[in-house]
Structures are given as C-alpha cells and as structure tokens.
Design a protein around this motif. Structure first.
Motif, short mmCIF file in Angstrom:
data_model
loop_
_atom_site.label_atom_id
_atom_site.label_comp_id
_atom_site.label_asym_id
_atom_site.label_seq_id
_atom_site.Cartn_x
_atom_site.Cartn_y
_atom_site.Cartn_z
N ARG A 16 -8.98 7.02 0.72
CA ARG A 16 -9.55 5.48 0.12
C ARG A 16 -8.72 4.29 0.55
N LEU A 17 -7.39 4.65 0.76
CA LEU A 17 -6.34 3.68 0.99
C LEU A 17 -6.58 3.30 2.39
N ARG A 18 -6.56 4.37 3.31
CA ARG A 18 -6.61 4.15 4.75
C ARG A 18 -8.01 3.22 4.97
N ALA A 19 -8.91 3.54 4.39
CA ALA A 19 -10.38 2.97 4.65
C ALA A 19 -10.14 1.44 4.33
N VAL A 60 0.76 -1.25 -0.13
CA VAL A 60 -0.04 0.05 -0.07
C VAL A 60 0.67 1.33 -0.07
N ARG A 61 1.94 1.05 0.68
CA ARG A 61 2.84 2.52 0.60
C ARG A 61 3.38 2.63 -0.78
N ARG A 62 3.76 1.72 -1.48
CA ARG A 62 4.13 1.88 -3.01
C ARG A 62 2.97 2.44 -3.87
N LEU A 85 0.37 4.38 6.51
CA LEU A 85 0.09 5.70 5.50
C LEU A 85 -0.11 6.68 6.45
N PRO A 86 0.42 8.05 5.87
CA PRO A 86 0.09 9.19 6.52
C PRO A 86 -1.25 9.32 7.30
#
Length: 214
Positions: free
Chosen positions: A196-199, A86-88, A207-208
């Motif tokens: 969206r990604l954090r959810a 997810v970080r990439r 993630l930040p």
C-alpha cells in the motif's frame, strides 16, 4: 536514605505488579484482575497490595497506563529512530508486528482485549482505553501527514483513511495469528501495508521491495 529506599522498593513492587497485571489482562481481560489473584501471582501480601491500590477500578486504570507505556517503549520508540516520512510510518507497523511476533504479552495485545471488553461499558476505564486508542490513531495519522508534507506520499492521500487502514491490518494479526498460522498472518500484514505504501510513494525505493526484505 531509609525513606528513599522504601520508596524505591515500593515503586519497583508496584511496577512488577502492573507488568503482571497487563500480561494477565491481555488474556483474561481487565475484569480478571482481582486484587487477591494478583497478590498471589506476584507474591505480594494483600496488605502490601492495598498500599498501592484501594480498589479494582484504580488498578485497572493504572494497568491501562502501564500498557500504554509498554506500547510506547516497544513500538513507538524504536520506530522513531527511522527517518521521518514513509520509512518511519512503515517502521511503526514493523515494530508493532515484532511486538506481536515476539510474544511480549501472552494474549498478544492488551488494548485489543480491553477495547472488546469495555467498548459498551461506560465509565472511567472505558474512557481511558478509548483515549489510549485515540492517541495511537492520531499518532499514526500525524506520521502519514508528515510523509505527505515531505513528498514521500502522494498529495491526495487522506491521512485519516490511511492511518485507519494501517491500524486495521495490524490489529487483524492479533486474532489471526492465534487462531490460524501466526507466521503467515505476520507476513500478510507486513506485505499488505508495504505494498500500500509503495503504491502511494513517489519514490518507492525508500521502502523494501517485498514482504520479506527488512
């Protein structure tokens, strides 16, 4: 040595022309790339220009190749330094926004202009533009798939759908940043993908926390 030197100078001249061509095309489109205009813009003689390209279509095809290489160097390569998952995926989005925000191209995005120009014009140039855009979408989708496999995105995430959403949010910046508030457009696009990604991430601390953190 003489022949090698000539080939090196020829290669540099060709690359300088293509760099200028992609820059111009990001504003005026690929049809705006006339051999005469580019020769004048780059200080190249017309005879020297025709040593590289016999016609306009080949110049357009080579410009697409150059733009794809530029995208890889500015967007893909920096993001690949981030950990897989997810970080990439988020790093790719950030690198794209940085590419736009830094004004690498005066028109913002070569491929945005090219797809609007050639989407309904069959032929080799349209096919090459479509292939470049398809490769980018497929690459994004692979990053989503890898993040799911690593357990960094929920297992029910649809990779094609999420890749499409991320790409669309990035593309929206091209027009909004030029017609409206550029800084706000970049911030909104970054924050939208981040949220969206954090959810979807079982461990959102990867993630930040918000759209301002790096």
């Amino acid at each position: 040595m003489t022949n090698d030197g000539r080939r090196l100078r020829g290669s540099r001249s060709r690359e300088a022309i293509l760099e200028r061509a992609v820059s111009l095309a990001s504003v005026e489109g690929l049809d705006g790339l006339t051999l005469g205009r580019l020769a004048a813009a780059t200080g190249t003689s017309k005879s020297g220009f025709f040593a590289h390209w016999a016609g306009k279509e080949q110049l357009q095809l080579d410009a697409v190749e150059w733009a794809a290489r530029q995208w890889s160097e500015h967007v893909v390569a920096p993001a690949l330094r981030a950990p897989a998952g997810v970080r990439r995926l988020f790093a790719l989005h950030e690198a794209r926004l940085r590419f736009y925000g830094d004004g690498v191209l005066p028109g913002g995005c070569f491929f945005f202009t090219a797809q609007v120009e050639f989407d309904d014009r069959p032929g080799p140039v349209r096919d090459r533009v479509a292939r470049a855009l398809g490769e980018w979408q497929a690459f994004l989708q692979r990053q989503v798939t890898e993040a799911v496999e690593l357990g960094e995105l929920a297992r029910d995430v649809d990779p094609a759908q999420l890749a499409y959403e991320i790409d669309a949010l990035g593309e929206m910046v091209v027009t909004h940043s030029r017609l409206h508030d550029g800084a706000a457009s970049l911030l909104h696009a970054r924050r939208a993908v981040l949220q969206r990604l954090r959810a979807l991430c079982p461990d959102p601390t990867l993630l930040p926390e918000d759209g301002h953190d790096s």
